[in-house]
Design a protein around this motif. Structure first.
Motif, PDB file in Angstrom:
ATOM      1  N   CYS A  11       0.840  -1.205   0.000  1.00 38.04           N
ATOM      2  CA  CYS A  11       0.000   0.000   0.000  1.00 38.04           C
ATOM      3  C   CYS A  11       0.868   1.245   0.000  1.00 38.04           C
ATOM      4  CB  CYS A  11      -0.890   0.032   1.252  1.00 38.04           C
ATOM      5  SG  CYS A  11      -2.131  -1.249   1.261  1.00 38.04           S
ATOM      6  N   ASP A  13       0.611   5.528  -0.019  1.00 34.38           N
ATOM      7  CA  ASP A  13      -0.148   6.782   0.012  1.00 34.38           C
ATOM      8  C   ASP A  13       0.666   7.811   0.765  1.00 34.38           C
ATOM      9  OD1 ASP A  13      -2.074   8.968   0.423  1.00 34.38           O
ATOM     10  OD2 ASP A  13      -3.622   7.471  -0.043  1.00 34.38           O
ATOM     11  N   ILE A  18      -4.142   7.779   6.019  1.00 32.21           N
ATOM     12  CA  ILE A  18      -4.728   6.786   5.122  1.00 32.21           C
ATOM     13  C   ILE A  18      -4.053   5.431   5.336  1.00 32.21           C
ATOM     14  CG2 ILE A  18      -5.030   6.128   2.701  1.00 32.21           C
ATOM     15  CD1 ILE A  18      -6.882   8.381   3.391  1.00 32.21           C
ATOM     16  N   SER A  65      -2.477   1.859  -4.475  1.00 33.40           N
ATOM     17  CA  SER A  65      -1.743   3.131  -4.512  1.00 33.40           C
ATOM     18  C   SER A  65      -2.666   4.340  -4.647  1.00 33.40           C
ATOM     19  CB  SER A  65      -0.779   3.126  -5.694  1.00 33.40           C
ATOM     20  OG  SER A  65      -0.182   4.391  -5.865  1.00 33.40           O
ATOM     21  N   ASP A  66      -2.179   5.444  -4.137  1.00 31.40           N
ATOM     22  CA  ASP A  66      -2.877   6.716  -4.335  1.00 31.40           C
ATOM     23  C   ASP A  66      -2.476   7.268  -5.721  1.00 31.40           C
ATOM     24  OD1 ASP A  66      -2.836  10.021  -2.709  1.00 31.40           O
ATOM     25  OD2 ASP A  66      -4.389   9.012  -3.887  1.00 31.40           O
ATOM     26  N   TYR A  67      -3.233   8.265  -6.219  1.00 36.44           N
ATOM     27  CA  TYR A  67      -2.923   8.838  -7.555  1.00 36.44           C
ATOM     28  C   TYR A  67      -2.028  10.061  -7.458  1.00 36.44           C
ATOM     29  CZ  TYR A  67      -3.692  10.676 -12.265  1.00 36.44           C
ATOM     30  OH  TYR A  67      -3.509  11.141 -13.540  1.00 36.44           O
ATOM     31  N   GLY A  74       1.111   8.249  -8.773  1.00 36.35           N
ATOM     32  CA  GLY A  74       0.588   6.900  -8.772  1.00 36.35           C
ATOM     33  C   GLY A  74       0.763   6.224 -10.120  1.00 36.35           C
ATOM     34  N   SER A  94      -8.016   6.683  -4.841  1.00 37.06           N
ATOM     35  CA  SER A  94      -7.730   8.109  -5.008  1.00 37.06           C
ATOM     36  C   SER A  94      -8.912   9.017  -4.740  1.00 37.06           C
ATOM     37  CB  SER A  94      -7.252   8.367  -6.435  1.00 37.06           C
ATOM     38  OG  SER A  94      -6.939   9.727  -6.574  1.00 37.06           O
ATOM     39  N   LYS A 117     -11.767   7.630  -2.972  1.00 42.85           N
ATOM     40  CA  LYS A 117     -11.855   7.977  -1.545  1.00 42.85           C
ATOM     41  C   LYS A 117     -13.056   8.865  -1.344  1.00 42.85           C
ATOM     42  CE  LYS A 117      -6.874   8.359  -0.813  1.00 42.85           C
ATOM     43  NZ  LYS A 117      -5.808   9.332  -0.702  1.00 42.85           N
TER      44      LYS A 117
ATOM     45  N   HIS B 619     -10.120  16.528  -3.621  1.00 37.65           N
ATOM     46  CA  HIS B 619      -9.088  15.528  -3.349  1.00 37.65           C
ATOM     47  C   HIS B 619      -8.530  15.683  -1.931  1.00 37.65           C
ATOM     48  CE1 HIS B 619      -4.830  14.188  -3.296  1.00 37.65           C
ATOM     49  NE2 HIS B 619      -5.401  13.094  -3.788  1.00 37.65           N
ATOM     50  N   SER B 623      -9.161  12.566   1.469  1.00 35.70           N
ATOM     51  CA  SER B 623      -8.301  11.721   2.318  1.00 35.70           C
ATOM     52  C   SER B 623      -8.577  11.909   3.810  1.00 35.70           C
ATOM     53  CB  SER B 623      -6.839  12.012   2.008  1.00 35.70           C
ATOM     54  OG  SER B 623      -6.562  11.692   0.688  1.00 35.70           O
TER      55      SER B 623
END
Lengths: 149, 914
Positions: A11, A13, A18, A65-67, A74, A94, A117, B619, B623
């Motif tokens: 993972c 991020d 997160i 993964s996050d973008y 990402g 993301s 997300k 964005h 999170s």
């Protein structure tokens, strides 16, 4: 049971919160003795550790993964990962990624699943289960904790 | 010396003088008496009767002077005759400038004193003077002058009457001679009418005439039936006309003698009867002149002698003129040999009687030897002259073989021949011909030129007309008036007449006339544009000019008018004007649209900016929100676990221990997977090996230790757990509490993060709504913008802030944000995907706040630099629109900020001077 993990789940991020909550959720779903779960704040860290993991003959089967990340994005990360670990299932998690970009990544084969997300735990669980199933591993690695949903 | 002037009537005077036959005549006793008297009365040694001839003065009578004549130029008398009514007096010639150097004064006979009275004839001609002359100055008294006057009158009378008497006596003697001659034509007839005797000439006239023949057999008497009737009238002398059998007329005067009648007969010569009819020639009448006199006399025979005398006088005057003329001609004809011009004499029989040297060539030219009738051109004329059908002197011009002659033909009746005088004028005529040829050529050239000019004028697309000063057409070209006939008609007519002919209204004609006159008066040329409708109904525009004659220029007398059809130009001009107007409208419209477009673009830009912002915020919030949710969820779950079991089963001590462990600074929320595995293995092996626990139990407990974040080296904690009543449960408790603590931290951080994002957004929105200027901190504003743009920030760009925290600028915050965000966005785009850096600096330089944005992206090309703030201008490729910098430009202008941009390879600096 004294299992040494044979498979790994990565993972990445840039937001530690997160990663923390991901950790909490995943360790409910998975037997961490059997499945190695690693969490990184940047793709660079991830890649370097991933290398040592594979050296220990552990298959990396799942990357989450996050973008939008500073330094390596990402997309870039997935591109590298897929090149190194062609069989890995890539999931993007993301808060911001437009459809076109996602479609583009999917069409290029870099991305398998996209989760936006904030995500639901069930969705996450599904992706993990599918991956484990596909890898024909002992399903007991997967801890079904229905009641935690 | 003054030469004497000629009197006005000189010709007549001379004629009269000559007619008096006094010049060079013998002395006259009467006239001598007059000069004697003049000399004694005046007491002068010299007295004269002087006659002024054409070039001399001749003295008819003289006292005290031996000379008989002097040149007229020196004659005092020549001066005297110029005032016929006056006495010519010179008291002292030496004192008189007219005569002071006169040879008669300076030399013999030394005329010092002169007094002359003109001798004036009845006709009024002053033929000479009676004068008294002295060798010294003197004066005359009234008696003497009057005496001289009387003597002059007497002299005039004497001279005239002498002339008359002489003339008369001449006539009488002529008559006598004629009569003597006519004796050759006498006829003697008795009472019975028998011809007793006749004169010799009758033999010629009537050859068969014999004595004894009856008069009546021979002749027919006019007005009488025979001779006996004639002699019935008892008159001593009578005049008789009779004809012979051949109808030849005779005139006779008849004398009655005892028992006989004497007829002095002569042929009655007239136009219809010539001498030749009577078989006579001129030789038979040597005194032909007298013969005509005689016949004339016979015509009027019954009148008074005085009458006759008077008539004779007149005749003789005429004759004397004729005589003079004939004399002159005779002079010529007396030496025709010497005449350089041809002289030919032709007789009645058309035979050449005489020709001079000069005429030889001429005769041969016309191929004449003896017979003049071969001379075609003149022979007829000669015949006519002989026949008396023409005046005695004729002139004829003859051209022959390229030569031209003037012939004068003179008929001499007394000699019955014609003299022909020729004069060649070929050269002159040639010259004239040449000249006339030259003239013709010149005329031809002129007319050619005229035609040439006319053609040029006709070809000209412009109207040309020439007027004289009275506005009459002198010339019009084809373009102005197409119809040839009309053009012809117009020449010489005035502008007014032409306009009237076309039916132009009177006021327009007057106006136009006045206009033209004005121009001519002022001498200036005028130009104006005239609108007119042609025969097709089209409106045409003409540029007309009128050029008046230049003043004081005798050659430049014409008014020149030009007209040029400029309809196309006018129409084009109008079209252009319309087009311009349209263009202006189009431009106006475009400008309005541009403004709207601008507004739209601004809005769009704003929306784009907002859109980007929103995405970024979305964005950024996603999170933290996910973290908070999951964190809260996990705490709930954990607490559930705790309250449903774990907490009941533990001692207070255990709880304390668990809490302490949780609070025990381990901020790391999780161990790395591999580490976990290692720890687990180590703990497991310790438990098995050192604590002699079963593998199963050791495995479970090792799991729990790892989850509780206890590491293998933390022996005390391990002991504590092992010594607890329920180590598994104890470990679970510890884990739970640890989890709670971690999650609370997570939630806290996430919440903070959210708050920051919201705060940024508030700043942005607030700045969008509020438009008043405030003191904006540079550093804060830059940081804000960077946060907002964090979504744009990719990993490849490092941002370096060198901002002075104190720098401020008074502006609308939104404007500041716009500028920074646009510059930064452009910098990001410029850098692209490669690694790059952006430096943001603020400082004060020379009283101005400076904010610098430097990036090491690609260089902006030199030619693009000036355009960089133009909308749509972008260095970033076709897909990018350089919206942002345009907005920046406007903000800069509004706030009077300056910007300088320098760009080199790897260093582009946007420097804002606030």
């Amino acid at each position: 049971m004294n299992l040494f993990p044979k498979i790994a789940l990565i993972c990445v991020d840039d937001d530690p919160s997160i990663l923390h909550v991901l950790h909490f959720q995943l360790q409910k779903m998975i037997d961490t003795n059997a499945v190695l779960c690693e969490f990184f704040e940047s793709p660079e860290e991830a890649l370097s550790t991933m290398a040592s993991i594979t050296e220990q003959n552990i298959d990396i089967i799942y990357i989450l993964s996050d973008y939008q990340m500073p330094k390596m994005t990402g997309e870039e990360f997935l591109r590298v990962a897929k090149r190194r670990y062609p069989k890995v299932t890539c999931v993007m998690l993301s808060g911001q990624a437009d459809e076109t970009a996602v479609e583009k990544l999917k069409s290029e084969g870099l991305l398998d699943i996209f989760i936006a997300k904030p995500w639901s735990e069930e969705k996450l669980f599904d992706t993990v289960r599918n991956v484990l199933k596909e890898s024909e591993l002992n399903p007991s690695y997967l801890l079904l904790k229905q009641k935690s949903m | 010396m003054k030469l004497p002037e000629e009197p006005l009537n000189e010709e007549a005077r001379i004629r009269e003088l000559l007619s008096l036959n006094i010049l060079d005549s013998e002395a006259d006793a009467n006239l001598d008496m007059i000069t004697e008297l003049a000399s004694s009365v005046c007491g002068t040694p010299i007295a004269l009767i002087s006659l002024i001839d054409s070039d001399r003065q001749w003295f008819k009578s003289r006292v005290g002077l031996s000379a008989t004549e002097t040149p007229r130029d020196y004659a005092f008398c020549a001066h005297a005759i110029n005032q016929p009514d006056e006495v010519f007096l010179v008291k002292d010639s030496t004192q008189d400038e007219r005569f002071v150097d006169n040879p008669l004064v300076t030399g013999e006979p030394h005329v010092i004193f002169y007094c002359g009275v003109p001798i004036v004839t009845e006709a009024g001609n002053a033929i000479g003077t009676v004068c008294a002359i002295d060798n010294q100055p003197r004066e005359l008294n009234e008696f003497q002058i009057n005496s001289l006057k009387m003597l002059a009158q007497m002299a005039a009378k004497f001279i005239q009457s002498k002339y008359e008497t002489d003339f008369l006596s001449d006539q009488l003697s002529a008559m006598n001679r004629t009569l003597d001659n006519s004796g050759a034509f006498f006829l003697k007839v008795n009472n019975e009418g028998n011809l007793l005797d006749f004169g010799g000439k009758w033999k010629k006239i009537l050859p068969e005439l014999t004595e004894g023949q009856f008069f009546d057999e021979l002749f027919e008497i006019d007005g009488y039936n025979g001779f006996s009737e004639l002699i019935e009238e008892h008159k001593t002398r009578k005049f008789v006309n009779f004809k012979d059998k051949k109808q030849r007329s005779f005139k006779a005067s008849m004398l009655r003698l005892s028992g006989r009648f004497m007829l002095m007969a002569l042929p009655d010569i007239s136009l219809n009867q010539k001498l030749s009819d009577y078989n006579l020639t001129i030789e038979d009448f040597p005194e032909y002149k007298e013969l005509t006199d005689f016949m004339f006399l016979n015509e009027i025979g019954r009148k008074d002698l005085k009458e006759v005398e008077r008539m004779n006088l007149r005749i003789s005057k005429q004759n004397s003129e004729l005589k003079k003329a004939l004399l002159n001609i005779e002079k010529l004809s007396s030496f025709p040999d010497q005449n350089p011009n041809p002289v030919i004499r032709v007789g009645r029989d058309m035979q050449v009687i005489y020709f001079n040297q000069s005429s030889k060539h001429l005769l041969s030219l016309f191929d004449i030897k003896n017979d003049f009738s071969g001379f075609d051109h003149l022979s007829d004329l000669v015949s006519l002259l002989f026949g008396g059908f023409k005046e005695m002197i004729q002139e004829e011009v003859v051209s022959f073989q390229g030569r031209t002659f003037v012939f004068s033909l003179v008929y001499y009746a007394e000699h019955d021949f014609v003299n022909i005088y020729g004069f060649e004028i070929t050269n002159y005529t040639n010259k004239i011909t040449e000249q006339s040829n030259d003239l013709k050529e010149l005329n031809f050239k002129l007319s050619t030129q005229e035609n040439f000019l006319q053609n040029i004028f006709d070809i000209l697309p412009a109207d040309v007309a020439l007027f004289d000063k009275e506005m009459r057409f002198r010339f019009i070209n084809k373009s102005a008036v197409k119809d040839d006939e009309r053009r012809q008609w117009m020449i010489g007519k005035t502008e007014r007449e032409y306009a009237e002919m076309r039916g132009v209204p009177a006021e327009r004609i007057d106006k136009r006339e006045a206009f033209f006159k004005n121009i001519i008066l002022s001498g200036k040329s005028e130009e104006w544009i005239e609108e007119s409708v042609n025969s097709d109904g089209q409106t045409r525009y003409f540029l007309r000019t009128l050029n008046p004659p230049a003043l004081n220029d005798e050659y430049n007398e014409f008014v020149i008018a030009y007209g040029l059809d400029i309809t196309e130009q006018i129409v084009s001009k109008k079209k252009l004007e319309d087009l311009n107007m349209n263009l202006e409208k189009i431009i106006e419209k475009q400008t309005r649209e541009n403004i709207e477009l601008n507004a739209t673009i601004s809005e769009t830009e704003k929306l784009v900016a907002i859109g980007e912002l929103t995405m970024g915020i979305a964005h950024d919030l996603n999170s933290p929100i996910a973290s908070i949710r999951v964190g809260a969820e996990s705490i709930r779950e954990t607490l559930e676990d705790l309250f449903h079991g774990l907490i009941h089963d533990c001692t207070r001590e255990e709880l304390e221990f668990a809490c302490n462990n949780a609070m025990d600074g381990k901020a790391v929320p999780f161990m790395s997977g591999i580490k976990s595995v290692k720890e687990r293995t180590q703990i497991e092996s310790y438990l098995v090996n050192d604590r002699h626990l079963t593998k199963e139990l050791a495995s479970k407990l090792a799991d729990g230790f790892v989850k509780a974040k206890i590491e293998h080296h933390e022996k005390l904690k391990i002991e504590k757990v092992l010594n607890s009543r329920h180590p598994e449960d104890f470990l679970k408790l510890m884990k739970s509490i640890h989890t709670i603590r971690q999650m609370v931290d997570t939630i806290f951080h996430a919440a903070n993060r959210s708050a920051d994002v919201v705060s940024d957004l508030r700043k942005f929105t607030r700045s969008a709504v509020h438009q008043s200027k405030e003191c904006v901190n540079i550093k804060d504003s830059v940081t804000n913008v960077l946060r907002v743009l964090s979504s744009n920030l990719k990993g490849n760009v490092d941002i370096h802030l060198e901002l002075d925290g104190e720098c401020c600028v008074t502006a609308i915050p939104r404007d500041v944000f716009q500028v920074w965000s646009n510059v930064l966005k452009n910098a990001f785009e410029a850098i692209g995907e490669k690694p790059g850096d952006i430096w943001i600096r603020s400082f004060v330089r020379e009283g101005r706040t400076i904010v610098q944005f430097e990036n090491n992206g690609p260089m902006i090309p030199q030619d693009v630099l000036p355009e960089i703030f133009n909308r749509f201008k972008s260095t970033k490729g076709a897909d990018n629109t350089g919206f942002g910098l345009n907005i920046v430009k406007r903000i800069l202008e509004t706030n009077q900020w300056d910007v300088s941009i320098t760009s080199q390879t790897d260093a582009t600096i946007f420097e804002f001077l606030l």
